[in-house]
Each structure stands twice: as structure tokens, then as C-alpha cells.
Design a protein around this motif. Structure first.
Motif, mmCIF file in Angstrom:
data_model
loop_
_atom_site.group_PDB
_atom_site.id
_atom_site.type_symbol
_atom_site.label_atom_id
_atom_site.label_comp_id
_atom_site.label_asym_id
_atom_site.label_seq_id
_atom_site.Cartn_x
_atom_site.Cartn_y
_atom_site.Cartn_z
ATOM 1 N N ILE A 43 -2.069 -7.090 -5.033
ATOM 2 C CA ILE A 43 -0.729 -7.488 -5.475
ATOM 3 C C ILE A 43 0.266 -7.472 -4.313
ATOM 4 N N GLY A 44 0.371 -6.332 -3.648
ATOM 5 C CA GLY A 44 1.402 -6.188 -2.625
ATOM 6 C C GLY A 44 0.889 -5.980 -1.222
ATOM 7 N N GLY A 45 -0.397 -6.118 -1.033
ATOM 8 C CA GLY A 45 -0.956 -5.850 0.288
ATOM 9 C C GLY A 45 -0.778 -4.384 0.636
ATOM 10 N N VAL A 46 -0.236 -4.109 1.817
ATOM 11 C CA VAL A 46 -0.043 -2.725 2.242
ATOM 12 C C VAL A 46 1.283 -2.150 1.748
ATOM 13 N N ASN A 47 2.120 -2.978 1.146
ATOM 14 C CA ASN A 47 3.410 -2.516 0.645
ATOM 15 C C ASN A 47 3.226 -1.672 -0.608
ATOM 16 N N THR A 48 4.132 -0.710 -0.777
ATOM 17 C CA THR A 48 4.076 0.100 -1.993
ATOM 18 C C THR A 48 4.837 -0.605 -3.111
ATOM 19 N N LEU A 49 4.392 -0.333 -4.314
ATOM 20 C CA LEU A 49 4.924 -0.993 -5.510
ATOM 21 C C LEU A 49 5.255 0.046 -6.563
ATOM 22 N N ASN A 50 6.122 -0.324 -7.456
ATOM 23 C CA ASN A 50 6.336 0.450 -8.676
ATOM 24 C C ASN A 50 5.742 -0.359 -9.822
ATOM 25 N N SER A 70 8.493 -4.858 -6.344
ATOM 26 C CA SER A 70 8.207 -4.815 -4.910
ATOM 27 C C SER A 70 9.499 -5.099 -4.159
ATOM 28 N N SER A 71 9.865 -4.206 -3.276
ATOM 29 C CA SER A 71 11.074 -4.371 -2.450
ATOM 30 C C SER A 71 12.314 -4.659 -3.295
ATOM 31 N N GLY A 72 12.437 -3.959 -4.409
ATOM 32 C CA GLY A 72 13.639 -4.059 -5.231
ATOM 33 C C GLY A 72 13.682 -5.229 -6.193
ATOM 34 N N GLU A 73 12.620 -6.041 -6.267
ATOM 35 C CA GLU A 73 12.598 -7.134 -7.244
ATOM 36 C C GLU A 73 11.232 -7.196 -7.925
ATOM 37 N N PHE A 74 11.238 -7.738 -9.130
ATOM 38 C CA PHE A 74 9.999 -7.833 -9.887
ATOM 39 C C PHE A 74 9.238 -9.084 -9.487
ATOM 40 N N ILE A 75 7.937 -8.915 -9.349
ATOM 41 C CA ILE A 75 7.064 -10.025 -8.963
ATOM 42 C C ILE A 75 6.925 -10.983 -10.133
#
Length: 146
Positions: A43-50, A70-75
Motif C-alpha cells: 500500500i505505502g511502500g516504506v512509508n508508515t500508514l494509519n 498516508s501523509s495526512g490524507e486517505f488513499i
């Protein structure tokens, strides 16, 4: 959609399923479960997600919802097509796990029913043998009297 599944079962399954990405915690004053700082490569690669998830019962089972932040916005499919596809795959994998676990529970239930039937059959068999022995003894006694 998870046919013939209660929302309570789906929630338990979700917590088990998502555990490899982090611990799911109930959102205060909400119906959602949240996994913070999860790393899901698809989903986000190496980025962290909620990851926010919720299970709602429908007439035929339960509908599972997933929101990925991801990064303050929803995918979504519009702003992150690959992440959206990864989230869809995650939900499909979850649905597969639920189906497998439901089959395992049904198999266990059927095995217990079979075991009970086998016990009943053994008891009937033992009773039948006992009655035959009693009849044979009665016949022997009748023959001895003659």
C-alpha cells in the motif's frame, strides 16, 4: 462483504489478521479499529500508514471497511492507484482468511457432531449385544428346563 459472518467474529479476525502490521486499538467514541504507524509494502511502500477498519453487520453477514491514511490524507483510487490496489488486495486476503477460519470452525463443529453420533452408535451397539446375550441366556435356561 463477508457472507454468514457476524461483526464480532469479523472484528476478532481483523485484529488477528492485522497484527503483523501493528496492534489494533479501538477508536474512542467510535466503531473503528486503528493500527497506527503500520508499514504495508503493497500500500505505502516504506512509508508508515494509519489503518482504520470497521465491521458492520448486513442482512447476509458483515461488510468490512478499510480506510488507509498516508501523509495526512486517505488513499483513494484517484490519488494513489497503487496504494488503492494494495488496500484492495489486503481486504481480499482478509476475506480469504475469514473464509478459511469459518470452514475450520464448521469442520470442528461437524467433527464434534460426528464424535457424538459415534458415541451414540457405540452405546446402541453395546445395548444390542447386551440384549442378545440376555435372550441367549433365557433360551439356554428354557432349554435346560425341558
Amino acid at each position: 462483504d463477508l457472507p454468514n459472518v457476524s461483526s464480532a467474529f469479523a472484528e476478532k479476525e481483523w485484529r488477528d489478521f492485522i497484527e503483523e502490521y501493528g496492534k489494533a486499538k479501538k477508536v474512542k467514541k467510535g466503531d473503528e479499529w486503528l493500527v497506527e504507524a503500520a508499514q504495508v509494502l503493497d500500500i505505502g511502500g516504506v512509508n508508515t500508514l494509519n489503518l482504520y477498519a470497521r465491521s458492520d453487520e448486513t442482512g447476509e453477514g458483515t461488510r468490512q471497511y478499510l480506510w488507509v491514511e498516508s501523509s495526512g490524507e486517505f488513499i483513494s483510487s484517484a490519488n494513489n492507484e497503487n496504494g488503492y490496489k494494495g488496500a484492495s488486495k489486503l481486504l481480499k486476503d482478509f476475506a480469504h482468511k475469514v473464509k478459511v477460519d469459518m470452514i475450520a470452525l464448521d469442520l470442528d463443529s461437524q467433527q464434534k457432531a460426528l464424535d457424538n453420533l459415534e458415541k451414540d452408535l457405540q452405546k446402541l451397539h453395546d445395548d444390542y449385544i447386551h440384549k442378545i446375550d440376555d435372550l441367549l441366556k433365557a433360551k439356554e435356561a428354557e432349554i435346560m428346563e425341558v
